[in-house]
Structures are given as structure tokens and as C-alpha cells.
Design a protein around this motif. Structure first.
Motif, PDB file in Angstrom:
ATOM      1  N   ALA A   1      12.573  -8.205 -15.628  1.00 21.76           N
ATOM      2  CA  ALA A   1      13.916  -8.106 -15.045  1.00 21.76           C
ATOM      3  C   ALA A   1      14.164  -6.707 -14.491  1.00 21.76           C
ATOM      4  O   ALA A   1      14.710  -6.543 -13.389  1.00 21.76           O
ATOM      5  N   ILE A   2      13.743  -5.702 -15.243  1.00 21.03           N
ATOM      6  CA  ILE A   2      13.984  -4.310 -14.824  1.00 21.03           C
ATOM      7  C   ILE A   2      13.265  -4.026 -13.513  1.00 21.03           C
ATOM      8  O   ILE A   2      13.862  -3.535 -12.544  1.00 21.03           O
ATOM      9  N   PHE A   3      11.975  -4.335 -13.469  1.00 17.14           N
ATOM     10  CA  PHE A   3      11.212  -3.982 -12.276  1.00 17.14           C
ATOM     11  C   PHE A   3      11.495  -4.919 -11.102  1.00 17.14           C
ATOM     12  O   PHE A   3      11.287  -4.545  -9.952  1.00 17.14           O
ATOM     13  N   LEU A   4      11.974  -6.102 -11.404  1.00 16.27           N
ATOM     14  CA  LEU A   4      12.404  -6.972 -10.307  1.00 16.27           C
ATOM     15  C   LEU A   4      13.596  -6.340  -9.587  1.00 16.27           C
ATOM     16  O   LEU A   4      13.652  -6.307  -8.353  1.00 16.27           O
ATOM     17  N   GLY A   5      14.543  -5.830 -10.385  1.00 12.70           N
ATOM     18  CA  GLY A   5      15.687  -5.122  -9.794  1.00 12.70           C
ATOM     19  C   GLY A   5      15.228  -3.927  -8.978  1.00 12.70           C
ATOM     20  O   GLY A   5      15.683  -3.703  -7.849  1.00 12.70           O
ATOM     21  N   ILE A   6      14.294  -3.167  -9.552  1.00 10.64           N
ATOM     22  CA  ILE A   6      13.800  -1.976  -8.844  1.00 10.64           C
ATOM     23  C   ILE A   6      13.054  -2.386  -7.575  1.00 10.64           C
ATOM     24  O   ILE A   6      13.308  -1.853  -6.491  1.00 10.64           O
TER      25      ILE A   6
ATOM     26  N   PHE B   1      10.045  -9.954 -20.825  1.00 12.58           N
ATOM     27  CA  PHE B   1      11.185 -10.421 -20.033  1.00 12.58           C
ATOM     28  C   PHE B   1      12.014  -9.225 -19.556  1.00 12.58           C
ATOM     29  O   PHE B   1      12.444  -9.154 -18.391  1.00 12.58           O
ATOM     30  N   PHE B   2      12.207  -8.252 -20.450  1.00  7.27           N
ATOM     31  CA  PHE B   2      12.915  -7.026 -20.082  1.00  7.27           C
ATOM     32  C   PHE B   2      12.207  -6.325 -18.916  1.00  7.27           C
ATOM     33  O   PHE B   2      12.820  -5.971 -17.915  1.00  7.27           O
ATOM     34  N   ILE B   3      10.899  -6.138 -19.080  1.00  5.13           N
ATOM     35  CA  ILE B   3      10.128  -5.401 -18.059  1.00  5.13           C
ATOM     36  C   ILE B   3      10.205  -6.138 -16.723  1.00  5.13           C
ATOM     37  O   ILE B   3      10.382  -5.530 -15.656  1.00  5.13           O
TER      38      ILE B   3
ATOM     39  N   TYR C   1      15.271  -3.989  -4.619  1.00  6.25           N
ATOM     40  CA  TYR C   1      16.315  -3.185  -3.976  1.00  6.25           C
ATOM     41  C   TYR C   1      15.862  -1.776  -3.606  1.00  6.25           C
ATOM     42  O   TYR C   1      16.697  -0.900  -3.408  1.00  6.25           O
ATOM     43  N   THR C   2      14.547  -1.555  -3.528  1.00  5.05           N
ATOM     44  CA  THR C   2      14.093  -0.201  -3.151  1.00  5.05           C
ATOM     45  C   THR C   2      13.083  -0.238  -2.010  1.00  5.05           C
ATOM     46  O   THR C   2      12.243   0.653  -1.912  1.00  5.05           O
TER      47      THR C   2
END
Lengths: 318, 433
Positions: free
Chosen positions: B106-111, B102-104, B114-115
């Protein structure tokens, strides 16, 4: 020993969640009321750009702490699961309202005043509801202390004051880093809320012997009180005549987090060995050794992947 | 209504909402990643735009799924404390691993979200999609292992007093139901997401016809439809194959559920396959279960009626099968119309006559997933943990908890409305340029 490692793996993610949630709650307030940070000066955009890629990750810290608590201390699940039904529902309802308001305000152009007002209320309420509604149960369940509503009020005020301090100091730092002009002096606001926070914590600590005697008698509490006093002096003496460079604001943010950490960890570790006072201790509720080893193994492997990923995320956006 | 009946209804509603969000949270990342990959490899801007546009839906459904999942976890903890006490002692490991996934995610979804304009190389951005695909699949996998364990509990024993001993978390996680349950459900999420995307593209042709005046829009939706329907067809084949395995597993390990699902009243060989009511293929059920008409299928009469699941699950099972057939037939017809030259010349694949069935199948595929989970959960009754914990013993006795729980279906409805409003509003405002 394993019990204490395990409870640290619950408390530390909870602390990280608290800090990130407070920053986010500040950010949502700044987005909803841009005049606070600097309408037209890029402050609103700065807060929105910060929060948009990060808020989903922040929520995972809470889930992680929650699952860790269940995983390492299954003996307490049925006890707090029953007792905290209503506070948890209220907290989740506030978080849910906040999430819905965020969806409407961030991703839908021309969000109305109602959605923004809802966002501000929910954002400010969420840390306070958690601190006032859930934490007191762990501290005083079944203890003949009395003063339940007063403790809840004090902890709620503590969370609210910390939210303002941490978020203002963070966005003051971020504004300096990104050369964003702010409407109000972030130094002034940070100093003001630092004073408020210190005052609130002093009051809370002074009332601890009455409200939660077993915490006030703990060595961790005494250590954290001394540490907090030292940090407060540092905050008041060294940083009030603030220079306006970036590093100074970074230090100021770090000091704000350290002030919060001193109070947070002081209370959390003074609670040990109790998980739910006085009914459940960490030793009594701890899982079996084989399960604990499996959890530690998974934590090690998971941290190897997750920590660098978190590093990349915050390097890119914070 | 008593607490248990209310609790069952309440959990059914929360599960139904959560699955709606979660299935897209699992399915969309794969399609986004594939679309961006095709865009890079073929240097096709339409596919890159497709991935960009779908990213918003991916983020919105992830958020909604995360909220509803968190709420669901807490709802379980407060409404079913005896159940959660057992889960947290015996099979908490998959939950713990899932939080890292879940962490991974959420983190990579943000990355990733937005990149789009941040990295120099296109491949760098595409690489950021891979952890999302893997982590969303892993999340679904580990959560489903817990559900599979509820049907096939193992990895623990009990002493004379009924206390749990000898816990082996790894054995509990890798229980006998895992291969069929996880494979079938995850593949169905992929198939359903692809179908829903195909339905959205097809709906465009329903509304505007093939001769859409805007050529770039038409080209975009054509590519979206072909891409989605190929993905849907491939995953539907896999869903049918794993569904067959899953049914055989149930016949072997949960025979009461299988008997209720297939409406088998009496034990016997040469059992017919009954669909709905009037349609019956002689001997087909025995053949499907054991590869021979002589295979004996246990009927409901072999079990104590107190352990029978509600017999209405037969209709849920039939709904799944009917939609499964539709999910194979419709894309097959589309692909014939699309790739057989004579039919293609008449634009048969993009005609309204072809687009309507795709739209209907898209909606039906969501119904199939919901029916599948209802079948799983209702079919396990009267147990919450098969053969070990009765549902009536799994619920809280706190009336306060029940009273507050009433607010949550309202909250879920608000979340669903907000999510759909936001996603639909976004796509209305951001037409293809």
C-alpha cells in the motif's frame, strides 16, 4: 508482561488508524463539499492530493489491528466473532459504501451529487459506527450495566466530534504549510470543534461511573481524565488567541490529537485486564508462549521495514 | 436451505469475487514494473506510457482487492468462528506476516502511482515498483500458505479431550502443500493478468483491424500485445509445470480428491487419463502419477463415501486442463505468426483471425483461476480443515449473522461494477496521446 506488550501492539495501531481515518473522513467531506475548505482556493485539491496516495495505507492499520487481535488473543476470537457479527457487517458495509463512493468521486470525472452525498454520509458514519457499534461490546459484554444504547450514542458522538476536530486542525495546518487560502477561518472551526469535543468528552467521562463503572474505577481512567483536563486548559487558554504561523497550527493539530489520545488511551487502558468485560481477560485469551515469541519476532522485523517506508510516504505526501 | 449449505454458497461467492480482484492485484505490479524497465532500458516511450496507464488499473484493483480481502477476513471470523478459533491458534503467523507485506504494498503503491514526475532519475521511480512486486507476491504467498494448511494441516497436536496443544506456527506455515499450492496459484495470477492484457490489446485489433488509422495507437497496442503474450507464454509454461506437480501432490496426499478429480472409481494400475467423458488415453494417468503405467492409482472405492468430495469437481479439473492447453497453444501460434518472417509480412499476428483466440483465451484464463479455486475448496469437502474439522462444525449457528450475510454478495457485485466502471471510464477518457 507479554500480554500487556501484545495488547499495546493492538491498541496503538488502532489509535493510529482512528487518527488517520478521522483525517481522511474530513478530507473526503472537503472533496465532496469543497465550499467547506475553499472552493477555487486550492483547498479541494489539497484534500484530494492528501488522501489519494494515503487512504489505502490507512486501511491497512485496521487490518493490522484486527489480525494482531486474532494472533495474540485467539482465546477471544470465537466469542467476539459470534457476538459482533452484525455490528461488524454494518461497519464493513459502511466502509464498503465509502470505498465505492471514493472510487466514483475521486477517479471518475463528473461524479454526481448522489455519489458525493453518499461519500459524505459514509465518511462521517464510519468512525461513529465503529465507536458506537463495536467498542461497547468489549466494554460491557455480559455486564449488568444497562444503558447500552446510551453508551453507544455517547461513543458515537465522541467519535464524530473527534473527527471534526482532528480533520479541521490537520487541514488548517496543511493549508498553512502549503499556503492555500481557505474559505473559512480554520482557526475558528478548529476552536469551535475543540470546544465541542471537550464538552462531549466531559459528558462522557461524567457518565462513565453509570455507564461503565469498571472503567471509571480504573487508575488509567483517572490519569487520563487529569491529563485530558490539563490539555483542555492548554487548548482553551494558550491557543485560542492563535497566531497565524505554520508552527502554531502544527502545535494546534498535535494538541487536538493529544486530546483525542488522552480520552482514547484512558478508556482503552482502564479496560485492562479485561479484553471483553467481564468474560475474557488478556491473560486468559493470550496465545501460547512460542507463538507469542514468533509474533514479537515478526513484529520487530516487520517494523524495521514498515516504519521507514511509512516515514517516506508521509514525508512525500503529508 | 440449511445454514451449512447457505454458508458454503456464500463463501463460494465471496471467494470467487475476491480472487477476481486479488489475482490482478498480484499480477499487474509485475507487468507494470517490467514495462517501465523496458521503457527505461530501451528508451522506448511506448513502454513507459504503458506502465503509466496500467498504474491506474493497478491502484484500482489493489483497492478493490484490499476491500474484498478485509471483508472476507471478517466474514470468516463471523460466519466460521470455530474455524477461525483454530486458525488463530495454529496458523495465524502467515496472516501476521502478510499484514506487513500489505503495508509495504500500500505504501509503495501510493508512492509509485503519484510520483511519476517527482523524481529526477527514472530509475528512482522504477525502484519504487520493486517493493510492490515483492510485497504483492509475498501477500499472495502467505495467504496461500494458510489455504495450503487447510489441505495439509500440521504444526499442532490434540490431547485426549480434543484440545489443541503443541502448536508450532512455523511448522504449520511451511506445511507440505505449500510448494505446489503457492507456486501454482501465484504463477497462474501472473499468466492470467498477462493474458487479460494481451486480450485487451488484441480486442483493439478485432475492433479496428490492423490498419488502424492512428499509427501511434497501433504501435502502442502492437507492443502491448507482443509484450503481454510473451509474458503470458512464459508464465503459462511455468503454470503447466507446477500444475503437474500439484496434481501429483494431490494424488499422494489427498487421494480422495484426486480420485474424484480424475474420475477414478476403482483402485488399479494402468489407469487411463479421462478428459471430459469420451476422451480416454489408456495408462496415461498411472504414467503421469508415478512415471509408469504400473503405478497404482487409488479409486473412490478405497474410501468411505462419507469422505468423498462432490464428484462434479472432475469437470472443474477438466476445465483447468482445457484452458491450460489453450494458454500454451494460442501464444505459441501468435509467436510463430509474429516472428516467422513470411507470416509476419502478412501481419498474421495482428489479424482478426489471430486476435479473436487471444481475446477468448484472456477471458478463459480468468475462468481457469476461478475453476482452480473452486476445485481446491469444493475438493476438500466435507472438511474445512482436511481430516480435522468438518464444514458442518465450522459454521456459526447464529441466524442473525446469516441473515445479514445476504447483503454481502450484493456489496461485492456493487464493488465489481464500480471498479470496472471506474477503470473502463478512465481508459475511455485517457486515450494514448
Amino acid at each position: 508482561m507479554n500480554e500487556y506488550v501484545a495488547i499495546t501492539l493492538v491498541i496503538v495501531p488502532l489509535f493510529l488508524y482512528a487518527v488517520l481515518l478521522m483525517i481522511e473522513c474530513g478530507a473526503t467531506v472537503f472533496v465532496a463539499v469543497p465550499e467547506l475548505l475553499g472552493a477555487g482556493g486550492g483547498g479541494e485539491k489539497m484534500a484530494a492530493v492528501y488522501i489519494a496516495p494515503l487512504w489505502e495505507t490507512t486501511n491497512v492499520f485496521l487490518v493490522f489491528a484486527f489480525v494482531s487481535l486474532m494472533a495474540f488473543f485467539p482465546g477471544a476470537v470465537s466469542i467476539w466473532g459470534r457476538a459482533l457479527a452484525v455490528p461488524f457487517f454494518v461497519f464493513l458495509a459502511v466502509m464498503g459504501v465509502r470505498a465505492i463512493a471514493m472510487l466514483l468521486v475521486f477517479y471518475r470525472k463528473g461524479a454526481g451529487r448522489f455519489a458525493k452525498a453518499l461519500l459524505v454520509c459514509a465518511a462521517l458514519a464510519s468512525p461513529a459506527v465503529f465507536a458506537a457499534g463495536i467498542v461497547p461490546y468489549f466494554l460491557t459484554a455480559g455486564a449488568p450495566y444497562g444503558g447500552g444504547p446510551l453508551l453507544a450514542f455517547c461513543l458515537g458522538g465522541f467519535a464524530l466530534a473527534a473527527t471534526f476536530l482532528v480533520s479541521f486542525s490537520f487541514f488548517g495546518y496543511l493549508a498553512a504549510r502549503r499556503a492555500v487560502r481557505t474559505t473559512h477561518s480554520m482557526d475558528f472551526l478548529t476552536t469551535f470543534f475543540a470546544l465541542v469535543f471537550i464538552l462531549v468528552v466531559i459528558l462522557l467521562f461524567l457518565m462513565m461511573p453509570v455507564l461503565v463503572p469498571h472503567i471509571a474505577g480504573g487508575a488509567a481512567f483517572h490519569a487520563s481524565s487529569s491529563f485530558f483536563a490539563g490539555l483542555s486548559v492548554l487548548e482553551l487558554v494558550l491557543l485560542v488567541p492563535s497566531r497565524r504561523d505554520r508552527k502554531d497550527k502544527g502545535r494546534r493539530f498535535a494538541l487536538s490529537v493529544a486530546l483525542f489520545a488522552a480520552a482514547f488511551f484512558g478508556i482503552a487502558f482502564a479496560q485492562l485486564p479485561y479484553l471483553v468485560y467481564p468474560a475474557v481477560t488478556v491473560m486468559g485469551a493470550f496465545t501460547d508462549p512460542a507463538t507469542a515469541h514468533a509474533m514479537f519476532l515478526v513484529f520487530g522485523a516487520g517494523a524495521l521495514v514498515t516504519l521507514p517506508s511509512l516515514g517516506i510516504l508521509y514525508y512525500l505526501f503529508a | 436451505m440449511d445454514i451449512v449449505a447457505f454458508g458454503r454458497a456464500f463463501l463460494g461467492i465471496t471467494m470467487a469475487f475476491h480472487i477476481f480482484f486479488a489475482l490482478f492485484g498480484v499480477g499487474i505490479p509485475l507487468l507494470v514494473s517490467l514495462a517501465e524497465l523496458i521503457g527505461i532500458v530501451r528508451k522506448d516511450g511506448d513502454f513507459t506510457r504503458m506502465a503509466q496507464r496500467w498504474t491506474f488499473a493497478m491502484a484500482a484493483f489493489f483497492v478493490a482487492g484490499a476491500i474484498s480481502g478485509t471483508v472476507l477476513a471478517v466474514v470468516f471470523a463471523v460466519l466460521l468462528p470455530p474455524f477461525m478459533a483454530i486458525v488463530s491458534r495454529v496458523v495465524i503467523l502467515p496472516f501476521y506476516i502478510e499484514t506487513f507485506a500489505f503495508f509495504i504494498e500500500a505504501i509503495f503503491l501510493g508512492i509509485y502511482a503519484y510520483t511519476w514526475d517527482r523524481f529526477k532519475g527514472k530509475w528512482t521511480h522504477w525502484l519504487a515498483s520493486l517493493p510492490i512486486v515483492v510485497a504483492s507476491c509475498a501477500s499472495a504467498f502467505f495467504i496461500t500458505t494458510v489455504n495450503a494448511w487447510m489441505s495439509a494441516p500440521q504444526g499442532f497436536s490434540t490431547d485426549a479431550g480434543g484440545a489443541i496443544t503443541g502448536v508450532d506456527q512455523w511448522a504449520a506455515m511451511w506445511n507440505a502443500a505449500v510448494p505446489t499450492r503457492t507456486g501454482h496459484s501465484i504463477l497462474s495470477y501472473y499468466a492470467t493478468t498477462a493474458f487479460v492484457f494481451a486480450a485487451l490489446a488484441a480486442f483493439r485489433f478485432v475492433r479496428k483491424g490492423w490498419k488502424d488509422k492512428n499509427a501511434s495507437h497501433r504501435r502502442h497496442y502492437e507492443k502491448m500485445l507482443v509484450f503481454s503474450i510473451i509474458a503470458a507464454f512464459v508464465f503459462s509454461l511455468a503454470v503447466v509445470a507446477t500444475g503437474d506437480d500439484s496434481a501429483r501432490y494431490i494424488a499422494q496426499h489427498e487421494p480422495e480428491k484426486f480420485a474424484a478429480a480424475e474420475d477414478v472409481v476403482r483402485t488399479g494400475s494402468d489407469e487411463p487419463f479421462v478428459f471430459g467423458g469420451p476422451v480416454a488415453v489408456p495408462g496415461a494417468l498411472s504414467f503421469l502419477v508415478g512415471g509408469s503405467e504400473a503405478t497404482v492409482v487409488e479409486g473412490l472405492n478405497a474410501f468411505d463415501p462419507a469422505t468423498w468430495p462432490p464428484l462434479g469437481i472432475h469437470y472443474l479439473f477438466d476445465v483447468m486442463i482445457a484452458i491450460g492447453v489453450l494458454m500454451l497453444a494460442v501464444p505459441a501460434a501468435f509467436l510463430i505468426f509474429r516472428f516467422v518472417p513470411r507470416l509476419r509480412a502478412k501481419h498474421g499476428a495482428f489479424s482478426k483471425a489471430m486476435s479473436w483466440p487471444i481475446v477468448i483465451t484472456g477471458a478463459a484464463s480468468v475462468v481457469a483461476v476461478e475453476a482452480g479455486w473452486m476445485f481446491t475448496e469444493i475438493g476438500r469437502q466435507p472438511y474445512t480443515i482436511n481430516g480435522f474439522l468438518l464444514t458442518q462444525n465450522a459454521f456459526t449457528n447464529s441466524h442473525a449473522a446469516i441473515a445479514y450475510a445476504v447483503a454481502f454478495p450484493v456489496f461485492y457485485a456493487a464493488l465489481a461494477i464500480a471498479t470496472i466502471t471506474v477503470v473502463a471510464g478512465y481508459y475511455r477518457r485517457n486515450e494514448i496521446v
